[in-house]
Design an enzyme around this catalytic site. Structure first.
Site, short mmCIF file in Angstrom:
data_model
loop_
_atom_site.label_atom_id
_atom_site.label_comp_id
_atom_site.label_asym_id
_atom_site.label_seq_id
_atom_site.Cartn_x
_atom_site.Cartn_y
_atom_site.Cartn_z
N GLY A 212 0.80 -1.21 0.00
CA GLY A 212 0.00 0.00 0.00
C GLY A 212 0.84 1.26 0.00
N ASP B 185 -10.18 0.13 16.10
CA ASP B 185 -8.73 0.24 15.89
C ASP B 185 -8.27 1.67 16.14
OD1 ASP B 185 -6.14 -0.33 15.33
OD2 ASP B 185 -6.43 -0.82 13.22
#
Ligand SMILES: *[C@@H]1O[C@H](CO)[C@@H](O)[C@H](O)[C@H]1NC(C)=O
Ligand SMILES: *[C@@H]1O[C@H](CO)[C@@H](O)[C@H](O)[C@H]1NC(C)=O
Ligand SMILES: *[C@@H]1O[C@H](CO)[C@@H](O)[C@H](O)[C@H]1NC(C)=O
Ligand SMILES: *[C@@H]1O[C@H](CO)[C@@H](O)[C@H](O)[C@H]1NC(C)=O
EC number: 2.7.10.1
Length: 553
Positions: free
Chosen positions: A288, A411
């Site tokens: 990514g 998260d």
């Protein structure tokens, strides 16, 4: 430009681009098929990989069709005039033939070059002709002696990266292949086990699936059979229900979402690739990347906005792409000054998907804190405790809003926040975080990568998530702020975390962290979710503490 060749031709024309995909598979894109022009195919401004110099087009016509072929290139310094191995004017061959277009960079400058191939077709020498425009983009690089890119060399970070077609090195390819094979084996075994279990648990599942579907809401991933199997296995009715309205128990099983479904989720915010220009790479992982990008206004092309652009490299798997898109939607549609949700996506065919978020000029909070730590060595006043508490208040405000909307982040961590030069902090989703901060996630025997050191005990053990487990993660985030981005529980084995927490151990008080502030963190880590403070209370008490700090200065 005409809409259909049928109006003029009673002949069969086929023009297709024949290309070889990285995997070695042949692919074809039809531009004209049985006389019908595919405007969809023509509308692509396809990116030609930097290492590709030849494009092959297949064509034929069943009767006499004359053509004229021409090229335009917007930057002759970067690219030579394209060459073809057919004449610029002539007749379309009657048999299926191939012609080749050569797009060679000069190697003089780094630049993205726009190429237009124009094909004018005429049937039976009539006055009418059809103009077909084929658009291509290619990234050209200045030819240097092979410069090894070092992460520390500031100058290299300024080179323009090809986001999609950077060639993977052989070693990373080998790595991915071996990881892929391993994952496939593990996945297969898991499926077999799950199927076996499902057989024996069919009854429980039936009762359970009703509650599973009624408790899931818009933002949660669709429940799967795996979820239900886990639910059946873990008696969650025994867990205390907090005063938060729902205690949703979910599993992050992204394998249940297909890439197509993930793309469908962002269809309504999809924009054309043309509106995005990529600049520097801000963060890079194994598959990514986050770019600093420029987004052109839809109505006024002179208006531009800066943006974060999250995207994947060529070697990213379908699961990784799906995961990026799905996780990017976590905060979608929410509006709060301390939240940074996705605004647009780009999911054009033939391009790696991109996710666009508003820009925050100091970037990722965790990286920013670490930078502060380096600077602090020379300049202890670089960032004050009061500034850090102010950041914590903003995060608590954003989280309080999420809790009110019954959204569970799952998260929360400094790595999933961003900051700008006014010290405004915004919470964002965790798309690509696993890749960009691999040290913060761990697999505990299964295939799921979890932020173990930020997770509440009930999340670790029973896979239970709630706003109270987000409060736990907030406590860890507060600790990250006070330590300027250190890793919590750094010497505890991730496999031991649950036992360690159960025994009552927590992270130690950071040096220079006032007792009052450490008391706040410690409350967030109460074993019983109900005993943890609510975000609203955290905002209040941190605000009071912030004011008190101001009074002493
Ligand atoms: C050329 O196009 C016009 C319309 O633009 C049409 O009326 C005419 O029939 C066409 N001629 C031929 C030979 O197809
Ligand atoms: C095709 O037709 C257009 C419109 O008349 C013209 O401007 C262009 O130059 C032609 N292209 C070629 C390659 O002949
Ligand atoms: C052009 O080049 C391609 C690929 O090299 C070849 O297959 C094709 O036959 C050539 N066409 C002509 C007209 O030479
Ligand atoms: C790096 O950039 C600086 C200016 O930003 C320049 O002075 C220096 O020569 C460059 N170094 C290299 C190796 O290109």
């Amino acid at each position: 430009m005409c809409l259909s060749l049928h109006q003029y031709y009673t002949v069969l024309i086929i023009i297709a681009l024949h290309y070889v995909v990285k995997s070695g598979l042949d692919a074809e894109l039809y531009y004209v098929r049985n006389d019908l022009i595919s405007h969809y195919a023509l509308s692509f401004n396809l990116l030609v990989p930097s290492e590709t110099n030849f494009l092959h087009f297949t064509w034929h016509a069943k009767s006499k069709v004359e053509y004229k072929l021409g090229f335009q290139v917007d930057n002759f310094v970067a690219m030579d005039m394209p060459q073809v191995n057919i004449s610029a004017q002539g007749e379309v061959p009657r048999t299926l033939s191939v012609f080749r277009v050569e797009l060679s960079c000069t190697g003089k400058v780094d630049s993205e070059v726009m190429i237009l191939m124009q094909l004018n077709l005429t049937v039976n020498s009539s006055k009418n002709f059809t103009v077909l425009n084929f658009k291509r983009r290619k990234m050209c690089y200045k030819k240097l002696e092979e410069v090894k890119t070092s992460a520390l060399d500031k100058n290299t970070s300024r080179t323009i990266y090809d986001p999609v077609h950077a060639a993977p090195t052989t070693s990373t390819r080998v790595f991915y292949i071996s990881v892929g094979v391993c994952c496939a084996v593990i996945f297969l075994v898991a499926i077999i086990l799950a199927v076996l279990h499902l057989h024996s648990m069919k009854r429980i599942e039936l009762d359970d699936s009703i509650s599973a579907s009624s408790s899931s809401q818009g933002l949660s991933q669709p429940s799967t059979q795996t979820t239900q199997y886990l639910r059946a296995d873990t008696p969650n009715n025994a867990t205390p229900i907090t005063s938060y309205p729902t205690l949703r128990i979910e599993k992050n099983d992204l394998r249940s979402v297909t890439l197509l479904e993930a793309k469908a989720k962002v269809k309504d915010i999809a924009i054309s690739r043309e509106r995005i220009t990529l600049k520097d790479v801000l963060q890079e992982g194994t598959f990514g990347r986050i770019f600093h990008g420029i987004l052109v206004d839809e109505k006024d092309p002179n208006k531009e906005k800066q943006a974060f652009v999250k995207t994947v490299k060529d070697q990213a798997s379908e699961i990784q792409v799906t995961m990026m898109l799905t996780e990017s939607c976590k905060l979608r549609g929410l509006h709060h000054r301390n939240l940074l949700p996705i605004t647009h996506a780009c999911i054009e065919e033939g391009e790696k998907p991109m996710v666009i978020l508003p820009y925050m000029n100091w970037g990722n909070l965790k990286l920013f804190l670490r930078q502060c730590k380096l600077v602090e060595a020379n300049n202890p006043q670089a960032i004050s405790q009061q500034d850090l508490v102010h950041m914590a208040i903003q995060i608590a405000c954003g989280m309080s809003y999420l809790a009110r909307r019954e959204v569970i982040h799952k998260d929360l961590a400094a790595r999933n926040c961003v900051i700008d030069d006014t010290l405004q902090v915004k919470i964002t989703d965790n798309a690509l975080s696993r890749d960009l901060f691999p040290m913060d996630y761990h697999c505990l025997g299964d295939n799921e990568n979890r932020p173990v050191r930020w997770m509440a005990l009930e999340s670790l053990v029973n896979n239970e998530f709630s706003s109270a487990s987000d409060v736990w993660a907030f406590g860890v985030t507060l600790w990250e702020l006070m330590t300027l981005g250190q890793t919590p529980y750094v010497d505890i084995d991730p496999f031991e975390m649950a036992a360690y927490l159960k025994d009552g151990y927590r992270i130690a008080q950071p040096i220079n962290c006032p007792d009052e502030l450490f008391a706040v963190m410690a409350c967030c880590w109460a074993l019983d979710p109900e005993e943890r403070p609510k975000f609203q209370q955290l905002v209040q008490c941190l605000t009071e503490f912030h004011a008190a700090l101001g009074a002493y200065v």
